[in-house]
Design a protein around this motif. Structure first.
Motif, PDB file in Angstrom:
ATOM      1  N   ASP A  51      13.020   3.349  10.759  1.00 36.14           N
ATOM      2  CA  ASP A  51      12.730   2.170  11.570  1.00 36.14           C
ATOM      3  C   ASP A  51      11.820   1.176  10.863  1.00 36.14           C
ATOM      4  O   ASP A  51      10.996   0.519  11.475  1.00 36.14           O
ATOM      5  CB  ASP A  51      12.139   2.576  12.927  1.00 36.14           C
ATOM      6  N   CYS A  52      11.976   1.111   9.532  1.00 35.10           N
ATOM      7  CA  CYS A  52      11.243   0.139   8.698  1.00 35.10           C
ATOM      8  C   CYS A  52       9.737   0.232   8.932  1.00 35.10           C
ATOM      9  O   CYS A  52       9.055  -0.793   9.113  1.00 35.10           O
ATOM     10  CB  CYS A  52      11.762  -1.279   8.937  1.00 35.10           C
ATOM     11  N   GLY A  53       9.234   1.465   8.922  1.00 37.92           N
ATOM     12  CA  GLY A  53       7.808   1.683   9.155  1.00 37.92           C
ATOM     13  C   GLY A  53       6.912   1.058   8.101  1.00 37.92           C
ATOM     14  O   GLY A  53       5.864   0.509   8.416  1.00 37.92           O
ATOM     15  N   GLU A  54       7.311   1.150   6.826  1.00 42.02           N
ATOM     16  CA  GLU A  54       6.531   0.519   5.772  1.00 42.02           C
ATOM     17  C   GLU A  54       6.809  -0.980   5.757  1.00 42.02           C
ATOM     18  O   GLU A  54       7.835  -1.441   6.234  1.00 42.02           O
ATOM     19  CB  GLU A  54       6.877   1.099   4.391  1.00 42.02           C
ATOM     20  N   SER A  55       5.901  -1.729   5.163  1.00 46.59           N
ATOM     21  CA  SER A  55       6.083  -3.180   5.075  1.00 46.59           C
ATOM     22  C   SER A  55       7.122  -3.519   4.006  1.00 46.59           C
ATOM     23  O   SER A  55       7.374  -2.714   3.104  1.00 46.59           O
ATOM     24  CB  SER A  55       4.759  -3.852   4.713  1.00 46.59           C
ATOM     25  N   PRO A  56       7.729  -4.714   4.097  1.00 51.75           N
ATOM     26  CA  PRO A  56       8.640  -5.151   3.032  1.00 51.75           C
ATOM     27  C   PRO A  56       7.976  -5.116   1.651  1.00 51.75           C
ATOM     28  O   PRO A  56       8.617  -4.745   0.666  1.00 51.75           O
ATOM     29  CB  PRO A  56       9.015  -6.570   3.451  1.00 51.75           C
ATOM     30  N   ALA A  57       6.688  -5.462   1.575  1.00 51.15           N
ATOM     31  CA  ALA A  57       5.984  -5.442   0.284  1.00 51.15           C
ATOM     32  C   ALA A  57       5.910  -4.018  -0.276  1.00 51.15           C
ATOM     33  O   ALA A  57       6.083  -3.819  -1.490  1.00 51.15           O
ATOM     34  CB  ALA A  57       4.580  -6.028   0.446  1.00 51.15           C
ATOM     35  N   GLU A  58       5.706  -3.031   0.590  1.00 53.13           N
ATOM     36  CA  GLU A  58       5.649  -1.642   0.129  1.00 53.13           C
ATOM     37  C   GLU A  58       7.008  -1.177  -0.389  1.00 53.13           C
ATOM     38  O   GLU A  58       7.096  -0.506  -1.423  1.00 53.13           O
ATOM     39  CB  GLU A  58       5.171  -0.723   1.260  1.00 53.13           C
ATOM     40  N   ILE A  59       8.076  -1.548   0.312  1.00 54.52           N
ATOM     41  CA  ILE A  59       9.414  -1.146  -0.133  1.00 54.52           C
ATOM     42  C   ILE A  59       9.802  -1.890  -1.402  1.00 54.52           C
ATOM     43  O   ILE A  59      10.457  -1.337  -2.284  1.00 54.52           O
ATOM     44  CB  ILE A  59      10.452  -1.361   0.998  1.00 54.52           C
ATOM     45  N   ALA A  60       9.381  -3.149  -1.523  1.00 52.45           N
ATOM     46  CA  ALA A  60       9.626  -3.897  -2.761  1.00 52.45           C
ATOM     47  C   ALA A  60       8.987  -3.169  -3.938  1.00 52.45           C
ATOM     48  O   ALA A  60       9.591  -3.055  -5.016  1.00 52.45           O
ATOM     49  CB  ALA A  60       9.091  -5.319  -2.647  1.00 52.45           C
ATOM     50  N   GLN A  61       7.768  -2.637  -3.742  1.00 52.03           N
ATOM     51  CA  GLN A  61       7.099  -1.890  -4.805  1.00 52.03           C
ATOM     52  C   GLN A  61       7.883  -0.629  -5.166  1.00 52.03           C
ATOM     53  O   GLN A  61       8.011  -0.291  -6.334  1.00 52.03           O
ATOM     54  CB  GLN A  61       5.673  -1.516  -4.383  1.00 52.03           C
TER      55      GLN A  61
END
Length: 196
Positions: A173-183
């Motif tokens: 459910d997209c718990g991490e932020s977009p910035a975290e997933i980008a990393q």
């Protein structure tokens, strides 16, 4: 666009928006044509004038979401022949400039992506991803002098890897932020390489 074409388009958009709102409330498999019609304020015959079933509507709705995403960029996304005219430093798309807006789109529309990815065979998503990667990345690989015979292998590596990361994120459910997933994506692709 004629008045009847405009009315047809407007009605289709109402059904797209109805499906988007319904997906916030329940899983795609439980959404019926009746639900869509009630939410959009259209008759069943109008629905069937536009679509064969709710799967057809979902595919169109995903296209609408992707279209909105593309319009959010000030310049058109590099693809095909346009790649030849761009400097090489602009051909690296695993940067925050490209990843963050896309990941924000996925997070905002995770209910659609979850529906698509739980039934990828039904929505022909594998073919859609393959076409996207072929159109976008094959010209880039050529610009970097990669042998054409190797394009398929490299694109498969990126395609399945990136889709797997997105799927894991969407399922959580997209718990991490977009910035975290980008990393995470940048770490997987370039070993944590800094922005270019």
């Amino acid at each position: 666009m004629t008045r009847s074409e405009s009315k047809y388009f407007h009605t289709a958009r109402r059904m797209d928006e109805a499906l988007l709102s319904l997906l916030l409330e329940k899983e795609f498999g439980y959404i019926t044509v009746k639900d869509v019609c009630a939410r959009a304020g259209v008759s069943r015959s109008t629905f069937y004038l536009h679509y064969e079933n709710t799967t057809d509507l979902l595919v169109e709705t995903l296209g609408l979401v992707h279209g909105r995403f593309q319009m959010s960029f000030p310049e058109p996304e590099a693809a095909g022949a346009a790649v030849a005219a761009r400097p090489k430093e602009e051909l690296f798309f695993i940067t925050d400039r490209w990843l963050i807006p896309y990941l924000e789109l996925v997070k905002e529309n995770r209910h659609i992506y979850k529906a698509i990815h739980t039934q990828m065979d039904v929505f022909n998503a594998e073919r859609a991803y393959a076409q996207l990667f072929q159109a976008l990345f094959s010209p880039i690989l050529s610009r970097y002098g990669v042998d054409r015979e190797r394009h398929g292998y490299i694109m498969e590596f990126y395609r399945y890897g990136l889709v797997a990361v997105l799927m894991k994120w969407v399922e959580a459910d997209c718990g991490e932020s977009p910035a975290e997933i980008a990393q995470v994506i940048k770490l997987c692709v370039g070993g944590g390489a800094s922005e270019r």
